[in-house]
Design an enzyme around this catalytic site. Structure first.
Site, PDB file in Angstrom:
ATOM      1  N   TYR A   1     -14.733   5.580  -2.804  1.00  0.00           N
ATOM      2  CA  TYR A   1     -14.278   5.301  -4.171  1.00  0.00           C
ATOM      3  C   TYR A   1     -15.406   5.588  -5.150  1.00  0.00           C
ATOM      4  CZ  TYR A   1     -12.810   2.927  -8.377  1.00  0.00           C
ATOM      5  OH  TYR A   1     -12.483   2.657  -9.688  1.00  0.00           O
TER       6      TYR A   1
ATOM      7  N   GLU B   1     -11.706   8.335 -12.531  1.00  0.00           N
ATOM      8  CA  GLU B   1     -11.722   7.673 -11.222  1.00  0.00           C
ATOM      9  C   GLU B   1     -11.333   8.672 -10.142  1.00  0.00           C
ATOM     10  OE1 GLU B   1      -9.986   3.442 -10.104  1.00  0.00           O
ATOM     11  OE2 GLU B   1      -8.472   4.984  -9.770  1.00  0.00           O
TER      12      GLU B   1
END
Ligand code: GDP
Ligand code: MN
Length: 377
Positions: free
Chosen positions: A104, A189
Site C-alpha cells: 500500500y 493512492e
C-alpha cells in the site's frame, strides 16, 4: 474534491512515468473481446469496473479472463452491474501480472500537521482502514524540498523492499510526488502497489483532485464526473446545486441553513430531491437564474428558506417573483416560503403582492411543503 475513475488516474500515472500494466478502456463486451483478440490487451487479463467506490475486488467487479470469449462474457457480467449505487458503464482491461506481494502506498494531505504525508504499508490489497496501525508508516513531507532520499529509504524499509523493487520505489516516489504537486491532487493512492518480478507496478489508482484549483487546469473540463446535466449547467453559472432522489426542491442560503433545511424536511417525512444554495448575493437576477434552474429539475414542491443577511429578503423576493413570471403555467409548482432577517418586511410584502405567503416558523413551513408535495414519502 473530484474523484477520478481508475483509468483517468492511470492516464495521469502514465504521464508522469509510473509503472503500469498494459491496458485499455472498453465500453461494450464486443470491444472487450476485440481488445484481447487483437493483442491490445495481452491475455490472461483483468477486467475492472470503472466506478468511483472501492472494494471492487471483493464485490465481484474485478474479473479475470484467459481467452477473448471469456473476456466478452466477463465484460457483459460486469457492465450489467450496479455497484454501490453506481451503474457500470466503463471497464478497464489490463494484462494480468504475476504478483509476488501486494503493498500500500499513498500521498495525501494531513490537515492537522498541515503537511503532505506519505503513507506506506506492507499489507496492501485490502482497505487501509482495516490494516493495524502498527503496520502503517506515516511520513510527513515538507512541501518545499519535497521527498528527501532518507524518507524514500524509510518507506522502502517499511515496505520490506531491497534490490530492484527498492530502486523501482525510488523512481516511483519521485514521479508520484511530482504528480501530486503539479496536478493539485488531494490524494494519490496505489493499492495494491505490486511487486512483480524485479520491479513494482501500480495495479490500482485512486486520485482525488482539488477542483478549487480548476482554474489552473483547463484539461479538467472534460471530467464530467458524476454530475447530472443540470448540475453541470449550475456549475458553469457558479450556482451550488445538487440533485438527490426525492421530490422536494430546497432553496436556501448558506451551506449550514441548506443542510439544516434538508434535515428538517426529512424530520417531517419529506424527501428532498434537489437543493440549491443561493449563497450571498445582492443581485435579484442571480436569484431569478437560480429559480429557473430549480424549475427545470421539475420538483413537486419547493421550499424557499432564507435567512436574510448579506442576501436581503427583498432581493430574494424580487428575483423569485420575476422567475415565477417566466415559468410557464403548466410547469409551475407549489411554493412554500419562509424568509426571515434583513429586510424581511419588504420581502414578505413583495411576495404577498405576488400571491405567496411567507410562513415564519420552520416547523409549519416544512410541514406545509411536505403536504404540498403529496404528503409523507
Ligand atoms: P479494488 O478492490 O476496488 O481496490 O480494486 P483493485 O484494482 O485494487 O483490484 C482488486 C484486487 O484484484 C487486487 O488487490 C489484486 O489482488 C487483484 N488484481 C488486480 N490486478 C491484478 C493482476 O494484474 N494480477 C493479479 N494476480 N491480481 C490482480
Ligand atoms: Mn485497490
Amino acid at each position: 474534491m473530484v474523484k477520478l475513475a481508475e483509468w483517468r488516474g492511470k492516464d495521469l500515472f502514465r504521464k508522469y512515468g509510473l509503472p503500469l500494466p498494459k491496458g485499455q478502456v472498453a465500453r461494450t463486451p464486443e470491444e472487450a473481446e476485440a481488445l484481447t483478440r487483437n493483442g491490445t490487451v495481452p491475455l490472461p487479463c483483468v477486467i475492472k469496473a470503472q466506478v468511483l467506490s472501492g472494494g471492487r475486488g471483493k464485490g465481484g467487479a474485478v474479473k479475470f479472463a484467459n481467452t477473448p470469449d471469456e473476456a466478452r462474457v466477463a465484460a457483459a457480467a460486469i457492465l450489467g452491474l450496479e455497484f454501490k449505487g453506481e451503474k457500470v458503464r466503463e471497464l478497464l482491461l489490463e494484462e494480468k501480472l504475476p504478483i509476488a506481494k501486494e503493498l500500500y502506498l499513498s500521498l495525501t494531505l494531513d490537515r492537522s500537521l498541515r503537511l503532505p504525508i506519505l503513507i506506506v504499508s506492507p499489507q496492501g490489497g485490502v482497505e487501509i482502514e482495516s490494516v493495524d496501525d502498527s503496520a502503517i508508516d506515516k511520513i510527513p513531507v515538507h512541501p518545499f524540498p519535497g521527498l528527501a532520499s532518507y524518507e524514500k529509504r524509510r518507506a522502502g524499509q517499511t515496505l520490506g523492499l531491497t534490490g530492484g523493487p527498492a530502486k523501482s520505489l525510488d523512481r516511483l516516489l519521485e514521479s508520484l510526488w511530482t504528480l501530486f504537486q503539479r496536478e493539485d491532487a488531494e490524494l494519490v493512492e496505489i493499492n495494491p502497489l505490486a511487486v512483480v518480478g524485479d520491479g513494482l507496478v501500480a495495479l490500482d489508482a485512486k486520485v482525488i483532485i482539488e477542483d478549487d484549483a480548476g482554474f489552473r487546469h483547463p484539461e479538467w473540463d472534460d471530467i464530467q464526473d458524476d454530475r447530472t446535466p443540470l448540475e453541470e449547467v449550475a456549475r458553469e453559472k457558479g450556482i451550488a446545486f445538487v440533485q438527490l432522489d426525492g421530490n422536494i426542491g430546497v432553496i436556501a442560503n448558506g451551506a449550514g441553513l441548506t443542510m439544516a433545511t434538508l434535515d428538517v424536511l426529512k424530520e417531517f417525512g419529506g424527501e428532498p430531491g434537489v437543493f440549491l444554495d443561493l449563497g450571498g448575493t445582492d443581485d435579484p437576477k442571480k436569484v431569478t437564474e437560480a429559480f429557473l434552474l430549480m424549475a427545470q429539475a421539475k420538483p413537486k414542491a419547493v421550499f424557499l428558506n432564507i435567512f436574510g443577511g448579506v442576501t436581503r429578503c427583498d432581493t430574494v423576493a424580487t428575483g423569485l417573483v420575476e422567475a415565477m413570471k417566466q415559468v410557464p403555467t403548466a410547469e409551475r409548482f407549489p411554493l412554500v416560503a419562509r424568509i426571515r432577517g434583513n429586510n424581511e418586511k419588504e420581502g414578505v410584502e413583495i411576495l404577498r403582492a405576488a400571491g405567496i405567503t411567507s410562513i415564519p416558523t420552520l416547523r409549519e413551513s416544512a410541514q406545509a411543503v411536505v403536504a404540498a408535495a403529496g404528503g409523507k414519502a
